[in-house]
Design a protein around this motif. Structure first.
Motif, short mmCIF file in Angstrom:
data_model
loop_
_atom_site.label_atom_id
_atom_site.label_comp_id
_atom_site.label_asym_id
_atom_site.label_seq_id
_atom_site.Cartn_x
_atom_site.Cartn_y
_atom_site.Cartn_z
N HIS A 61 73.68 6.26 12.82
CA HIS A 61 74.52 6.54 11.65
C HIS A 61 73.82 6.00 10.39
O HIS A 61 73.31 4.87 10.42
CB HIS A 61 75.87 5.88 11.81
CG HIS A 61 76.91 6.42 10.89
ND1 HIS A 61 76.97 6.08 9.56
CD2 HIS A 61 77.91 7.33 11.08
CE1 HIS A 61 77.98 6.72 8.98
NE2 HIS A 61 78.56 7.49 9.89
N PRO A 62 73.78 6.78 9.32
CA PRO A 62 73.12 6.29 8.11
C PRO A 62 73.67 4.94 7.64
O PRO A 62 72.90 4.09 7.17
CB PRO A 62 73.42 7.38 7.07
CG PRO A 62 73.64 8.60 7.88
CD PRO A 62 74.26 8.15 9.17
N CYS A 112 83.75 12.57 5.47
CA CYS A 112 83.10 11.30 5.81
C CYS A 112 83.37 10.25 4.74
O CYS A 112 83.09 10.47 3.56
CB CYS A 112 81.60 11.52 5.98
SG CYS A 112 80.69 10.00 6.23
N ALA A 132 80.34 9.21 2.64
CA ALA A 132 79.64 10.22 1.84
C ALA A 132 79.31 9.77 0.41
O ALA A 132 78.19 10.00 -0.05
CB ALA A 132 80.42 11.52 1.86
N CYS A 160 76.18 7.79 0.67
CA CYS A 160 75.15 8.25 1.60
C CYS A 160 74.18 9.18 0.88
O CYS A 160 74.61 10.11 0.19
CB CYS A 160 75.81 8.99 2.76
SG CYS A 160 74.64 9.60 3.98
N ALA A 171 74.31 12.94 2.16
CA ALA A 171 75.57 13.68 2.15
C ALA A 171 75.40 15.10 1.61
O ALA A 171 74.67 15.34 0.66
CB ALA A 171 76.59 12.93 1.30
N CYS A 181 79.69 17.38 4.67
CA CYS A 181 80.18 16.04 4.97
C CYS A 181 81.51 15.75 4.29
O CYS A 181 82.27 14.91 4.73
CB CYS A 181 79.18 14.99 4.50
SG CYS A 181 77.54 15.17 5.19
N CYS A 231 78.91 11.39 12.61
CA CYS A 231 78.06 11.81 11.49
C CYS A 231 77.49 13.19 11.79
O CYS A 231 77.19 13.52 12.94
CB CYS A 231 76.92 10.81 11.30
SG CYS A 231 75.70 11.33 10.06
N LEU A 232 77.36 14.00 10.73
CA LEU A 232 76.83 15.35 10.93
C LEU A 232 75.31 15.37 10.97
O LEU A 232 74.70 16.28 11.53
CB LEU A 232 77.31 16.26 9.79
CG LEU A 232 78.81 16.47 9.70
CD1 LEU A 232 79.14 17.39 8.53
CD2 LEU A 232 79.37 17.03 10.99
#
Ligand SMILES: Nc1ncnc2c1ncn2[C@@H]1O[C@H](COP(=O)(O)OP(=O)(O)OP(=O)(O)O)[C@@H](O)[C@H]1O
Ligand code: SF4
Ligand code: SF4
Ligand SMILES: [Mg+2]
Lengths: 316, 625
Positions: free
Chosen positions: B547-548, B584, B587, B590, B593, B597, B614-615
């Motif tokens: 995950h970021p 998210c 987002a 991020c 994003a 998202c 997470c995408l």
């Protein structure tokens, strides 16, 4: 490089159990004589466990506590009277708890104006200009100026604390656990801001923390404090990677590090020294696996070339 | 909430306020009312009964109009009482602030003096002062003010000591302020509310005391009327003409009651704890309002959370502190929960045993299974029998578990004997062993300490010992070592590690330190804005965060051994959980994003042993099974 801050045998003894009549119950040597030089532009990290004298040392450096002995020199000039207002222009302090270091009943503008008015005697127009300038430097929006401290997050409040310290235009900042109260993502923001300000304004930092990794990441040199004395001092990259003093090694081995198995480097019965009744010789003796006979009789002195340690049997 | 609306919530205080307002209004307009002269005697008309013609409340022994004397007397009594209160408050506060601010010898001398004054019986002191100065209303005022100064001095000193040690006072010194300026501009504004409270609760008594002195003939002198002297003069006719006593007596009663009710209301309204609603009585266990279906238990976890949702309902806002969290621990397993403050770690932990304060906390969905039994909505008795014995907590703030008024040894013994029938001696021996386990030096003598006699780190260790006292099956530890030194922390972590390996203790360890997670935990769950965003075996998650948020959180924490370096901060702040963005929650911060998202729910999908919300994962993950 010139010396920004010089401590010569600076020490502090607290008298405890003071009575109206009769002698006090005891004395606590919170800081044993400390001699240190901090060159201009350096960040000197100070680590140690709770009660080892970090805050006491820091408070003496800014005049909030009167030393029991020794002297402080800033840029070659001695500071001899314990008046925070005299200290204020030359050395400033950033507090651990960002919220409680701001008066809850004053707006941020009122807080920011005090050092400009009291230390530099600026008029209203000058003050407004200066506040805008400082706020830009610490990435704060000017609309914050008319709000009260409780409206801010910890990270924002700490920026305000830093802004107030900058307003005094001192070249030396004492940072006493400046990020311990902050969340990790915000901690990094504040540490980066401090690094940037130091570069831009040519500041010198004393960075106090109990977090070894943070100290290592921000400092040029690190001093390790144990029981009121500096037991090791050297370059940041060496002190924890290759400690010379057994206590430094204990600290480094105890710090939780990703990829290292969990160990308790010390037995559970080890005793910490009692400040009211300090042991003879090396204060670390009771916990030290390398202790010899001499350790119980003499107090070791700081010795070495670039990495000094106060130990009769250094590890290197 | 504003001061007035808080005050108005207290019915009695509101009544007091209205009555007092009326009395003060009457006292103010007395000079313009068409009243008889209060001091003109007319012995022919003495002792007229109330409701007589020309004398609504009757007349006294000299035939003076009682109504007129009552109103003028009330006016005088109020004025003297308030004046005494103001004088006592100003002088007392000044003394208290000076003693508290300067401390040391100044404080010692002042407070010894104050103690000496307080050692005299109150009224005796007032009498002595009036005796020395001679009778008269002004001297009575001085006496009443003087005997009340110590009370103010004591209260205000206590508050000032606390404020003088605050960091903002140090900051003011460093900003160049002198002591006098600091007292006026930093200390005083923070003490004023306390002064107001102390005044509002004492002014009633001061009116009474002034009346007392006048009653004895030491205050207002004839013919001048105040409530006390009216009572005093009526004394001889108490039996024959009771109305002359009843009239001033009732007025004194009304005034003192109204002021005291109002004073209590003012005190409560200015108390900050009330403002946050903390004084509203909390329920024994967290309120449960589950709407959706209750999930079924899964697997062989000793503690298993399924889709837990906990919210805080504050006025019209809903804070989704925990937005559907699932995790579980097996015996002997350690689960780490990591995340920034406000991400819902603690609320999740507290929800397990129904420890979230209600109001405002409400569990709105999901289930908590302890050995297959759903604890959400379980009767309080059941929860209480499990708390401490089966599931124990270690809190970040040790004062949450320790009682300030009992010795720590007795508290440990108590905790052991609540759930186990052992002798006091056995329990004490066990308590000693526990203190040694958590590495408290001089454990024997520490058993006799009160919590306040220990340092914060020491108290935390006692809190850990308390949690271990009953050999629980599960320990939920909420940042238990954050305040401890590294050497002690290492000791405690290895103690917990031994317990889980040898006794099969299951541990849920909440922290923000990746080093601790890496060393102690088998699995780790990362929380952001009330939800788990990534979960998996510790080693895999830390080596290759998917995950970021996880990746960047790891990057912004310095690690020992990496030397001096710049840190990769995450800009911005976590979102407020009463106003979560759609899609998210990460987002806005991020850098990967996209529009996708920001639309709709993103599920926590399983990828082999790990789970991710997470995408655009940071690493390749095996497809869901
Ligand atoms: N006013 C005081 N009177 C007596 N002893 C004191 C006083 N202030 C500090 N000490 C003692 O001095 C020693 C050093 O304290 P100091 O506050 O400097 O530690 P520290 O390293 O800053 O600890 P922490 O990390 O917990 O803040 C301790 O033994 C402490 O108990
Ligand atoms: S001087 Fe002796 S006791 Fe002290 S640290 Fe060195 S070896 Fe250990
Ligand atoms: S879903 Fe999109 S915004 Fe959220 S963390 Fe993944 S990439 Fe970033
Ligand atoms: Mg400290």
């Amino acid at each position: 490089m010139s010396i920004a801050l010089k401590l010569d045998a600076l020490s502090k003894t607290f008298v405890v159990g003071k009575q109206l009549f009769g002698p006090p119950k005891g004395r606590v040597h919170a800081v044993h004589p400390v001699t240190l030089e901090v060159p201009e532009g350096e960040t000197l990290g100070i680590v140690g466990e709770s009660g080892c004298g970090k805050s006491t040392l820091a408070r003496m450096l800014v005049g909030l506590l009167e030393p029991s002995g020794g002297s402080i020199e800033i840029a070659g000039k001695p500071l001899d009277n314990a008046d925070p207002a005299v200290f204020g222009k030359r050395i400033q302090y950033v507090f651990q708890d960002p919220i409680s270091s701001l008066n809850p009943r004053k707006t941020v503008r009122q807080i920011m104006e005090v050092p400009l008015k009291r230390l530099h005697g600026m008029d209203k127009a000058q003050r407004d200009r200066r506040i805008s300038e400082i706020f830009a430097q610490v990435n704060l929006r000017e609309e914050f100026l008319d709000r009260y401290p409780h409206e801010f997050s910890g990270g924002q409040a700490q920026r305000i604390g830093i802004a107030r310290a900058l307003a005094a235009e001192a070249k030396i900042l004492i940072l006493d656990e400046p990020v311990s109260a902050l969340d990790v993502s915000v901690q990094a923001q504040v540490l980066n801001l401090l690094a940037e300000l130091k570069q831009r304004l040519g500041l010198t930092y004393l960075f106090i923390s109990h977090d070894l990794a943070v100290v290592e990441a921000v400092s040029d040199r690190v001093a390790v404090l144990y029981f009121g004395s500096v037991v090791e001092i050297g370059r940041a990259e060496d002190v924890f990677a290759n400690p010379r003093h057994p206590y430094t090694k204990l600290l480094a081995d105890s710090a939780p590090v990703v990829g290292r198995p969990l160990t308790a480097p010390e037995g559970r019965e080890t005793e910490l020294p009692d400040p009211l009744n300090p042991p003879k010789g090396c204060a670390f003796r009771a916990r030290c696996p390398y202790a010899g006979e001499r350790c119980g009789e003499e107090v070791p002195r700081l010795e070495g070339e670039t990495q000094l340690a106060a130990c009769f049997h250094p590890l290197r | 909430m504003s001061f007035l609306s808080l005050l108005a919530r207290n019915r009695l205080a509101l009544a007091g306020l209205i009555v007092m307002a009326l009395v003060v209004l009457l006292a103010l307009v007395t000079p313009i009312l068409p009243l008889a002269d209060p001091d003109v005697t007319n012995t022919g008309n003495r002792f007229l009964k109330p409701f007589s013609e020309g004398a609504l409340l009757g007349t006294d022994h000299l035939g003076r109009d009682l109504l007129s004397r009552l109103l003028w007397g009330t006016r005088l009594s109020l004025a003297v009482g308030f004046a005494a209160a103001v004088i006592a408050a100003v002088l007392g506060a000044a003394v208290g602030i000076i003693a508290g601010y300067y401390g040391g010898r100044v404080d010692n001398l002042i407070m010894r003096g104050v103690d000496m004054l307080m050692a005299f019986p109150y009224i005796l002191l007032a009498l002595a002062i009036v005796a020395a100065l001679g009778p008269g209303l002004l001297n009575a005022l001085i006496a009443v003010a003087a005997v009340n100064i110590p009370f103010f001095a004591r209260n205000i000193r206590g508050i000032t000591v606390g404020i003088a040690h605050k960091e903002f006072v140090d900051a003011a010194k460093l900003a160049g302020m002198g002591d006098a300026r600091i007292i006026v501009s930093e200390v005083l504004p923070n003490v004023v509310p306390v002064i107001v409270i102390a005044m509002s609760t004492t002014v009633g008594w001061m009116i009474l005391e002034t009346a007392g002195l006048s009653f004895l003939g030491l205050g207002s002198q004839p013919p001048q009327a105040d409530l006390g002297s009216m009572l005093g003069e009526a004394r001889s006719a108490l039996i024959t003409n009771p109305h002359t006593s009843v009239v001033p007596g009732v007025m004194i009663l009304i005034i003192v009651m109204a002021i005291n009710l109002l004073g209590d209301g003012v005190r409560d309204a200015l108390d900050p704890r009330l403002r946050s609603g903390a004084l509203t009585r909390p329920m024994a266990a967290t309120m449960v309002q589950r709407k959706g279906p209750v999930p079924d238990p899964q697997g062989d976890n000793v503690l298993d959370l399924r889709g837990l949702e906990t919210q805080f309902h504050v006025k019209d806002r809903i804070y989704r502190a925990v937005g559907g969290v699932s995790w579980g621990v097996k015996p002997g397993e350690c689960l780490g929960i990591i995340g920034e403050s406000g991400s819902g770690k603690s609320v999740t932990a507290l929800s397990v045993m129904g420890l979230v304060a209600s109001p405002p906390g409400v569990i709105t969905g999901g289930a908590v299974f302890y050995k297959g039994e759903d604890l959400v909505g379980a009767p309080y008795e059941r929860l209480r029998s499990l708390r401490g014995r089966e599931v124990a907590y270690i809190f970040q703030d040790p004062l949450a578990t320790l009682h300030p008024l009992y010795k720590v040894g007795d508290q440990l013994v108590e905790a052991i004997r609540v759930h186990h029938h052992v002798s006091d001696k056995e329990a004490r021996a066990k308590a000693l062993g526990l203190l040694k386990d958590v590495r408290i030096p001089n454990a024997e003598s520490r058993l006799e300490n009160y919590p306040h006699e220990m340092s914060g780190g020491m108290r935390q260790r006692v809190g850990i010992a308390m949690a271990l006292a009953n050999d629980p099956e599960v320990i939920i530890a909420d940042e238990p070592t954050t305040a401890l030194d590294v050497t002690v922390q290492a000791q405690i972590l290895s103690l917990l590690d031994t317990l889980r390996r040898e006794k099969g203790l299951a541990i849920v360890f909440i922290t923000h330190d990746f080093g601790v997670v890496a060393q102690l935990c088998d699995r780790v769950a990362v929380m952001y804005a009330g939800r788990i965003v990534e979960e998996g075996p510790t080693q895999i998650v830390l080596d290759a965060p998917a995950h970021p948020y996880t990746r960047r959180l790891i990057a912004c924490v310095p690690e020992l051994g990496e030397g001096k370096r710049a840190l990769h901060a995450i800009p911005g702040l976590p979102p407020a959980v009463n106003d979560l963005p759609p899609g998210c929650a990460f987002a806005p911060r991020c850098d990967k994003a996209t529009e996708a998202c920001r639309q709709g729910e993103i599920a926590l999908d399983a990828f082999g042993a790990r789970k991710l919300r997470c995408l655009f994962p940071e690493t390749e993950l095996e497809a869901a099974q």
